[in-house]
Design a protein around this motif. Structure first.
Motif, mmCIF file in Angstrom:
data_model
loop_
_atom_site.group_PDB
_atom_site.id
_atom_site.type_symbol
_atom_site.label_atom_id
_atom_site.label_comp_id
_atom_site.label_asym_id
_atom_site.label_seq_id
_atom_site.Cartn_x
_atom_site.Cartn_y
_atom_site.Cartn_z
ATOM 1 N N MET A 25 -1.533 17.661 -26.123
ATOM 2 C CA MET A 25 -0.735 18.583 -26.922
ATOM 3 C C MET A 25 -0.519 18.101 -28.359
ATOM 4 O O MET A 25 -0.289 18.908 -29.250
ATOM 5 N N THR A 26 -0.552 16.792 -28.578
ATOM 6 C CA THR A 26 -0.267 16.267 -29.912
ATOM 7 C C THR A 26 -1.509 15.791 -30.655
ATOM 8 O O THR A 26 -1.392 15.293 -31.762
ATOM 9 N N ALA A 27 -2.668 15.945 -30.053
ATOM 10 C CA ALA A 27 -3.897 15.431 -30.675
ATOM 11 C C ALA A 27 -4.244 16.211 -31.932
ATOM 12 O O ALA A 27 -4.026 17.416 -32.025
ATOM 13 N N GLY A 57 0.818 -1.215 0.000
ATOM 14 C CA GLY A 57 0.000 0.000 0.000
ATOM 15 C C GLY A 57 0.846 1.257 0.000
ATOM 16 O O GLY A 57 0.585 2.206 -0.737
ATOM 17 N N ILE A 58 1.894 1.270 0.815
ATOM 18 C CA ILE A 58 2.798 2.425 0.867
ATOM 19 C C ILE A 58 3.565 2.576 -0.446
ATOM 20 O O ILE A 58 3.711 3.669 -0.978
ATOM 21 N N VAL A 59 4.050 1.459 -0.964
ATOM 22 C CA VAL A 59 4.810 1.513 -2.228
ATOM 23 C C VAL A 59 3.930 2.047 -3.354
ATOM 24 O O VAL A 59 4.342 2.915 -4.125
ATOM 25 N N LEU A 60 2.693 1.563 -3.449
ATOM 26 C CA LEU A 60 1.789 2.033 -4.501
ATOM 27 C C LEU A 60 1.433 3.505 -4.316
ATOM 28 O O LEU A 60 1.267 4.232 -5.295
ATOM 29 N N THR A 61 1.318 3.942 -3.086
ATOM 30 C CA THR A 61 0.975 5.344 -2.836
ATOM 31 C C THR A 61 2.080 6.286 -3.304
ATOM 32 O O THR A 61 1.820 7.302 -3.939
ATOM 33 N N TYR A 62 3.332 5.943 -3.014
ATOM 34 C CA TYR A 62 4.426 6.857 -3.332
ATOM 35 C C TYR A 62 5.039 6.659 -4.710
ATOM 36 O O TYR A 62 5.751 7.532 -5.200
ATOM 37 N N THR A 63 4.797 5.526 -5.351
ATOM 38 C CA THR A 63 5.334 5.337 -6.689
ATOM 39 C C THR A 63 4.304 5.636 -7.756
ATOM 40 O O THR A 63 4.639 5.682 -8.930
ATOM 41 N N GLY A 64 3.079 5.815 -7.369
ATOM 42 C CA GLY A 64 2.028 6.131 -8.332
ATOM 43 C C GLY A 64 2.210 7.531 -8.876
ATOM 44 O O GLY A 64 3.020 8.313 -8.411
ATOM 45 N N GLY A 65 1.443 7.854 -9.864
ATOM 46 C CA GLY A 65 1.514 9.172 -10.472
ATOM 47 C C GLY A 65 1.038 9.069 -11.901
ATOM 48 O O GLY A 65 0.548 8.025 -12.331
ATOM 49 N N PRO A 66 1.167 10.117 -12.633
ATOM 50 C CA PRO A 66 0.712 10.078 -14.012
ATOM 51 C C PRO A 66 1.472 9.034 -14.815
ATOM 52 O O PRO A 66 2.686 8.911 -14.684
ATOM 53 N N PRO A 67 0.781 8.266 -15.628
ATOM 54 C CA PRO A 67 1.479 7.265 -16.435
ATOM 55 C C PRO A 67 2.407 7.927 -17.444
ATOM 56 O O PRO A 67 2.132 9.020 -17.936
ATOM 57 N N ALA A 68 3.499 7.251 -17.741
ATOM 58 C CA ALA A 68 4.480 7.785 -18.689
ATOM 59 C C ALA A 68 3.993 7.580 -20.120
ATOM 60 O O ALA A 68 3.289 6.622 -20.434
ATOM 61 N N GLU A 69 4.375 8.469 -20.971
ATOM 62 C CA GLU A 69 3.976 8.411 -22.371
ATOM 63 C C GLU A 69 5.047 7.722 -23.190
ATOM 64 O O GLU A 69 6.204 7.668 -22.795
ATOM 65 N N ASP A 70 4.638 7.215 -24.335
ATOM 66 C CA ASP A 70 5.549 6.613 -25.294
ATOM 67 C C ASP A 70 6.598 7.655 -25.688
ATOM 68 O O ASP A 70 6.289 8.842 -25.820
ATOM 69 N N ALA A 71 7.825 7.223 -25.882
ATOM 70 C CA ALA A 71 8.928 8.149 -26.161
ATOM 71 C C ALA A 71 8.691 8.967 -27.432
ATOM 72 O O ALA A 71 9.012 10.159 -27.476
ATOM 73 N N GLN A 92 7.345 14.248 -29.758
ATOM 74 C CA GLN A 92 6.479 15.046 -30.621
ATOM 75 C C GLN A 92 5.875 16.201 -29.819
ATOM 76 O O GLN A 92 5.781 17.321 -30.322
ATOM 77 N N CYS A 93 5.507 15.934 -28.577
ATOM 78 C CA CYS A 93 4.974 16.978 -27.698
ATOM 79 C C CYS A 93 6.034 18.048 -27.441
ATOM 80 O O CYS A 93 5.742 19.244 -27.508
#
Length: 107
Positions: A68-70, A13-27, A32-33
């Motif tokens: 931004m790239t849509a 639970g602690i690990v998921l709380t602090y490592t979570g965040g916005p998902p990373a985008e494809d390189a 392009q952004c």
């Protein structure tokens, strides 16, 4: 016994709380952004450099890069929604585990 179960549930639970965040985008989409924002920066030279750099760093977030790239609104909405759903799911799991730990310790 309940303390051991509580500790075992508490750690993920602690690990998921602090490592979570916005998902990373494809390189490729993130680059392009960045290119899009860099091109806008040259058009609007009055914006501060620090503000532009912090905005460019957000290109690594899936929802921001998709916006931004849509090329059309429907595709942007679907990409942003998918990115937000995965972030919400991870947050929900971590909060559930921490709530479960609290209930184990209180019982």
């Amino acid at each position: 016994m309940l303390i051991v179960i509580g500790v075992i549930i508490f750690l993920p639970g602690i690990v998921l709380t602090y490592t979570g965040g916005p998902p990373a985008e494809d390189a490729a989409v993130a680059q392009q952004c960045r290119d899009c924002l860099t091109a806008q920066k040259t058009d609007q030279s009055t914006q501060s450099t620090q503000s532009t750099q912090s905005t460019i760093k957000r290109c690594d977030e899936a929802a921001f890069a998709a916006a931004m790239t849509a090329t059309d609104a429907q595709a942007a909405a679907q990409a942003i929604s998918a990115a937000n759903n995965s972030e919400t799911g991870g947050g929900m799991v971590s909060k559930f585990l921490l709530g479960l730990v609290a209930s184990v310790f209180l019982s």
